[in-house]
Design an enzyme around this catalytic site. Structure first.
Site, PDB file in Angstrom:
ATOM      1  N   ASP A   1      27.825  26.978 -38.799  1.00 51.97           N
ATOM      2  CA  ASP A   1      27.093  28.028 -39.501  1.00 51.97           C
ATOM      3  C   ASP A   1      27.940  29.275 -39.545  1.00 51.97           C
ATOM      4  OD1 ASP A   1      24.387  28.677 -40.703  1.00 51.97           O
ATOM      5  OD2 ASP A   1      24.539  30.244 -39.246  1.00 51.97           O
TER       6      ASP A   1
ATOM      7  N   ASP B   1      18.456  26.360 -45.781  1.00 50.61           N
ATOM      8  CA  ASP B   1      19.439  26.885 -44.835  1.00 50.61           C
ATOM      9  C   ASP B   1      19.211  26.301 -43.451  1.00 50.61           C
ATOM     10  OD1 ASP B   1      21.262  28.394 -43.415  1.00 50.61           O
ATOM     11  OD2 ASP B   1      19.998  30.185 -43.374  1.00 50.61           O
TER      12      ASP B   1
END
Length: 385
Positions: free
Chosen positions: A100, A271
């Site tokens: 991430d 996400d």
């Protein structure tokens, strides 16, 4: 020196720095507050980078807001962060990374595996500095390099990475296990203005298919590069087109509460670097009103809603014509306090962009494939283990 890869919103499993639920099954409000603030700041950084890279505001920016192979890579969880292994440089060195966004050096680097460009035969100094600052007031700074990067044997050359010469104490190994962070979104929201590693793998012809996928199974989550893992899902994928460059952003057909359609044509950023589900305040209020929830803004925290712990609502998202439910385990963040009959829901109200942000609370219920060539996301039912 630690390193970070281009892209601010990532689509690989990473959640928050601390569990959202305490061992006694109550909500960890401090971690929850930190996560909500971090998600908002992350999205705003992405919007700001998009405008810097393209010269135009992102379509989801609020007015006045801040601006040839297929392989599996097993992921490991620590404090609800998701990690895997990546190789950098020639000769190659393995690093433990969080998939991430986000972080020397001095003392904070102790315990981390250090990347040294001077020992790499393929490192090229781009003569460009970078600086990243986080909502927690932690920061990273250093230089940008190109080098060779491999994920599970798939190798991208001339990959831009950020080599940190300074990291804040919050990234010391005791608090942050990863040696670096890998982004999986798009060039247009990269702080470096460079392709993330997956796009480079595709453009250099290193993958069988221009897709990556991940699933969360009890036996272990997995990132799959260049295809999908048939052993992790059943049936066909329901595909939804990506509507805006930068984020993995789609339109959800509708949101259902206890079987009733409550919202339609809902924009959403998918996400996996987000733990919760963040919805627009008016949408979230409509949802909880219909499913028997209570606005906890006045008693606990703004944006949170509660519901009776013994009656967890059934919430579904319809994507590409198929309805996918959120399990009670994922929806229920825990009781407000020990012995309380009221629990906190995983859908929270956030006014960061004109879109929902759909994270792990939903993605843990599906197997997801991200298709770069066709600019679409597919969702399938995970295998029942």
């Amino acid at each position: 020196m630690l390193f970070t890869f281009p892209a601010v919103i990532a689509t690989m499993p990473f959640i928050v720095a601390a569990p959202l639920t305490n061992p006694d099954k109550t909500v960890n409000f401090d971690a929850l507050d930190s996560h909500v603030a971090s998600t908002r700041a992350k999205v705003l950084r992405g919007l700001d980078n998009f405008e810097k890279n393209t010269g135009a505001p992102h379509p989801s920016a609020l007015q006045g807001a801040q601006k040839r192979a297929s392989v599996g890579n097993d992921l490991y969880e620590y404090k609800e962060l998701w990690f895997g292994t990546i190789s950098v440089s020639i000769p190659s060195e393995d690093f433990f990374v969080a998939y991430d966004t986000g972080p020397g050096c001095g003392q904070p680097c102790d315990g981390h595996h250090i990347y040294g460009p001077s020992t790499s035969e393929t490192a090229v100094d781009l003569q460009r500095a970078f600086f990243l600052e986080y909502v927690s007031e932690e920061s990273i700074s250093g230089q940008q390099y190109n080098d060779t990067v491999s994920i599970s044997g798939l190798t991208a050359t001339d990959q831009t990475i950020g080599v940190a010469s300074w990291i804040s104490p919050g990234f010391r190994s005791a608090d942050f296990l990863a040696d670096g962070i890998v982004g999986m979104a798009f060039k247009s929201i990269s702080r470096f203005g460079a392709n993330p590693v997956f796009q480079n793998l595709v453009s250099q012809g290193k993958t069988d298919e221009p897709v990556f996928a991940f699933g969360f199974l009890p036996l272990g989550p997995q990132l799959y590069i260049g295809g999908t893992n048939p052993g992790m899902y059943t049936g066909d994928f329901s595909y939804v087109p990506v509507i805006a460059s930068g984020f993995w952003q789609i339109i959800m057909d509708n949101v259902l509460g206890n079987g009733e359609i409550l919202l339609t044509n809902v924009p959403a950023v998918i996400d996996s670097g987000t733990d919760l589900i963040h919805g627009l305040p008016a949408d979230v209020a409509t949802l909880y009103e219909a499913i028997g929830g209570t606005d906890a803004s006045g008693t606990y925290r703004p944006g949170y809603y509660t519901f009776p712990c013994n009656n967890v609502p059934k919430v579904n998202f319809t994507l590409g014509g198929t309805s996918f439910g959120i399990s009670a385990e994922q929806f229920n963040l825990g009781a407000i306090f020990y012995g309380s009959p009221n629990c906190v829901g995983a859908i929270v109200a956030t006014h960061a962009i004109s879109s929902w942000i759909v994270g792990h609370a939903f993605l843990a219920n599906v197997y997801t494939v991200f298709d770069v060539a066709n600019m679409r996301i597919g969702f399938a039912t995970p295998v029942d283990t």
